[in-house]
Write a protein that holds these residues in place. Structure first.
Motif, short mmCIF file in Angstrom:
data_model
loop_
_atom_site.label_atom_id
_atom_site.label_comp_id
_atom_site.label_asym_id
_atom_site.label_seq_id
_atom_site.Cartn_x
_atom_site.Cartn_y
_atom_site.Cartn_z
N GLU A 1 53.02 49.00 52.23
CA GLU A 1 51.85 49.74 52.70
C GLU A 1 50.61 49.36 51.90
OE1 GLU A 1 50.06 52.50 55.30
OE2 GLU A 1 52.14 51.80 55.26
N ARG A 2 50.81 49.17 50.59
CA ARG A 2 49.67 48.87 49.72
C ARG A 2 50.18 48.17 48.46
NH1 ARG A 2 47.64 53.92 48.91
NH2 ARG A 2 46.59 53.85 50.94
N VAL A 3 49.46 47.13 48.06
CA VAL A 3 49.76 46.41 46.82
C VAL A 3 48.53 46.52 45.93
CG1 VAL A 3 50.40 44.20 45.79
CG2 VAL A 3 51.23 44.80 48.07
N VAL A 4 48.73 47.00 44.70
CA VAL A 4 47.60 47.30 43.82
C VAL A 4 47.66 46.45 42.56
CG1 VAL A 4 46.79 49.07 42.21
CG2 VAL A 4 47.07 49.62 44.61
N GLN A 5 46.50 45.94 42.15
CA GLN A 5 46.36 45.29 40.86
C GLN A 5 45.04 45.73 40.24
OE1 GLN A 5 45.43 41.17 40.53
NE2 GLN A 5 44.33 41.07 42.47
N VAL B 1 45.02 45.32 47.06
CA VAL B 1 43.83 46.10 46.71
C VAL B 1 43.57 45.91 45.22
CG1 VAL B 1 42.80 48.39 46.58
CG2 VAL B 1 44.27 47.80 48.51
N CYS B 2 42.34 45.58 44.87
CA CYS B 2 41.94 45.47 43.46
C CYS B 2 41.25 46.77 43.07
CB CYS B 2 41.01 44.28 43.26
SG CYS B 2 40.56 43.98 41.54
N ILE B 3 41.71 47.40 41.99
CA ILE B 3 41.18 48.70 41.60
C ILE B 3 40.47 48.60 40.25
CG2 ILE B 3 43.02 49.83 42.88
CD1 ILE B 3 44.32 50.58 40.24
N PHE C 1 42.75 56.05 43.03
CA PHE C 1 42.12 54.87 42.43
C PHE C 1 40.79 54.62 43.09
CE2 PHE C 1 44.91 53.30 45.84
CZ PHE C 1 44.00 52.59 46.62
N THR C 2 40.00 53.79 42.45
CA THR C 2 38.71 53.35 43.00
C THR C 2 38.80 51.86 43.28
OG1 THR C 2 37.49 55.03 41.75
CG2 THR C 2 36.24 53.15 42.58
N GLN C 3 38.61 51.49 44.53
CA GLN C 3 38.73 50.09 44.91
C GLN C 3 37.51 49.29 44.46
OE1 GLN C 3 39.71 49.48 49.01
NE2 GLN C 3 39.63 47.25 48.89
N VAL C 4 37.77 48.08 43.99
CA VAL C 4 36.72 47.16 43.54
C VAL C 4 36.43 46.17 44.66
CG1 VAL C 4 36.13 45.35 41.88
CG2 VAL C 4 37.36 47.40 41.12
N GLU D 1 45.71 37.83 49.95
CA GLU D 1 45.21 38.19 51.28
C GLU D 1 45.52 37.07 52.28
OE1 GLU D 1 41.10 39.01 50.78
OE2 GLU D 1 41.40 41.17 50.41
N LYS D 2 45.39 35.82 51.84
CA LYS D 2 45.70 34.69 52.72
C LYS D 2 47.16 34.68 53.13
CE LYS D 2 42.14 31.66 50.73
NZ LYS D 2 41.91 30.43 49.91
#
Length: 346
Positions: free
Chosen positions: A50-54, A75-77, A110-113, A68-69
């Motif tokens: 659903e979501r991958v965070v770094q 998602v970068c946080i 989180f806050t997305q960058v 993304e490719k």
């Protein structure tokens, strides 16, 4: 079934943790910082993530684009806010951080960058190269001026004409005073010329890019804004739609006062200085140009001049830099050119 993934990225390796919607860990692992290996691990253990965070970091921009490719919902946080959430753990480890990031991905705390486009990053590379060359030239000139004062030689001011040839002429003249200075002249003169030539070449390249950009041309209609400021603004913001209100740009660039409010206490301090330091410095330079050099009358100039007389130059320049940033966003968002009436919007 929904899977949420946390990636704790370092230069050589990436710790991975996969959790389900209820928070239970279903997979852990460590792979090299290679997008293909990371993607292979996730397709094997979390095929419908659903979501991958770094966290934001050295490799985050490149890694986000590459994942993304490969079709991953990466998602970068914000690393600072993520650190506050993860700092409650007694023990710190890459394994534990990956699990904590996976839980942040699951809860959405989180806050997305924003990841800038490659076009914007290329412009930032050119602007950064120019700024580094100018800094190296200033450092060299400052060092030479300081050394020569020991021998009683005070160099005069130098104009930009002919790649600052006046500085090298004075340096060559000083070389006859002492053999050690002569050696310094032989070493530093060609370096100084090379730095000036390279900086001029970067100026020519950036000005050519600005001439080919309709947006940069419209931004340069703002008093005090030149091609470097316009391109840096475009490259840093990247997308005008990121900001619902033009006034938010001032806070994004750290040009608004800090505020502390608790109970009966409520005070505003100095500007926050958040965001991109280089663009903030360039906007301050544009505001300085507006106050000291612009002659064409406008409500913006009148306001900045009166503020300078009432509050002093530094405060007036910072306030003018914020207002210029807001006006530039209005121009970008509305596909317009500078209109003196925009001063009221800012």
């Amino acid at each position: 079934m929904s899977y949420y993934v946390g990636l704790d990225v370092s230069v050589k390796s990436v710790s991975i943790c996969v959790v389900e919607a209820d928070g239970s860990v279903i997979a852990r692992g460590e792979v090299s910082s290679d997008p293909d290996q990371i993607a292979a691990f996730l397709f094997r253990h979390a095929p419908d993530a659903e979501r991958v965070v770094q966290e934001s970091g050295i490799l985050s921009i490149w890694l986000t684009r590459e994942l993304e490719k490969r079709g991953l919902p990466i998602v970068c946080i914000d690393a600072r806010l993520a650190h506050k959430a993860l700092s409650g753990r007694l023990n710190k480890s890459d394994r534990g951080d990956a699990e904590g990031l996976a839980h942040l991905a699951r809860t959405g705390w989180f806050t997305q960058v924003h990841i800038r486009s490659e076009t914007s990053e290329r412009i930032r590379v050119l602007i950064g190269t120019r700024e580094r060359l100018i800094k190296m030239r200033k450092d060299l000139e400052g060092h030479v001026r300081g050394v020569l004062k020991v021998f009683g030689i005070c160099m005069t001011g130098v104009r930009r004409a002919n790649k600052r040839q006046g500085f090298r002429d004075q340096l060559i003249k000083a070389g006859a005073v002492d053999p050690a200075i002569g050696v310094m002249v032989d070493v530093f003169s060609p370096i100084h010329l090379a730095l000036c030539s390279a900086a001029d070449a970067m100026d020519v390249e950036l000005r050519a890019i600005a001439r080919g950009s309709d947006l940069a041309a419209r931004l340069m209609t703002v008093p005090g804004v030149g091609p470097i400021v316009a391109l840096a603004y475009i490259a840093t913001l990247d997308d005008a739609a990121r900001f619902k209100k033009s006034k938010d740009v001032g806070a994004f660039l750290g040009l608004t006062p800090r505020r502390y409010q608790s109970g009966e206490m409520d005070w505003s301090g100095r500007i926050s200085k958040c965001g991109d330091r280089d663009l903030r410095r360039l906007l301050y330079s544009a505001a300085t140009t507006l106050i000291t050099q612009v002659k064409k009358p406008s409500p913006l100039l009148t306001w900045a001049t009166r503020l300078n007389e009432r509050k002093g130059f530094k405060k007036a320049a910072v306030a003018a830099a914020r207002k210029i940033a807001v006006i530039m966003h209005c121009i970008w968002r509305n596909d317009a050119v500078f209109d003196p009436s925009m001063e009221g919007v800012a």
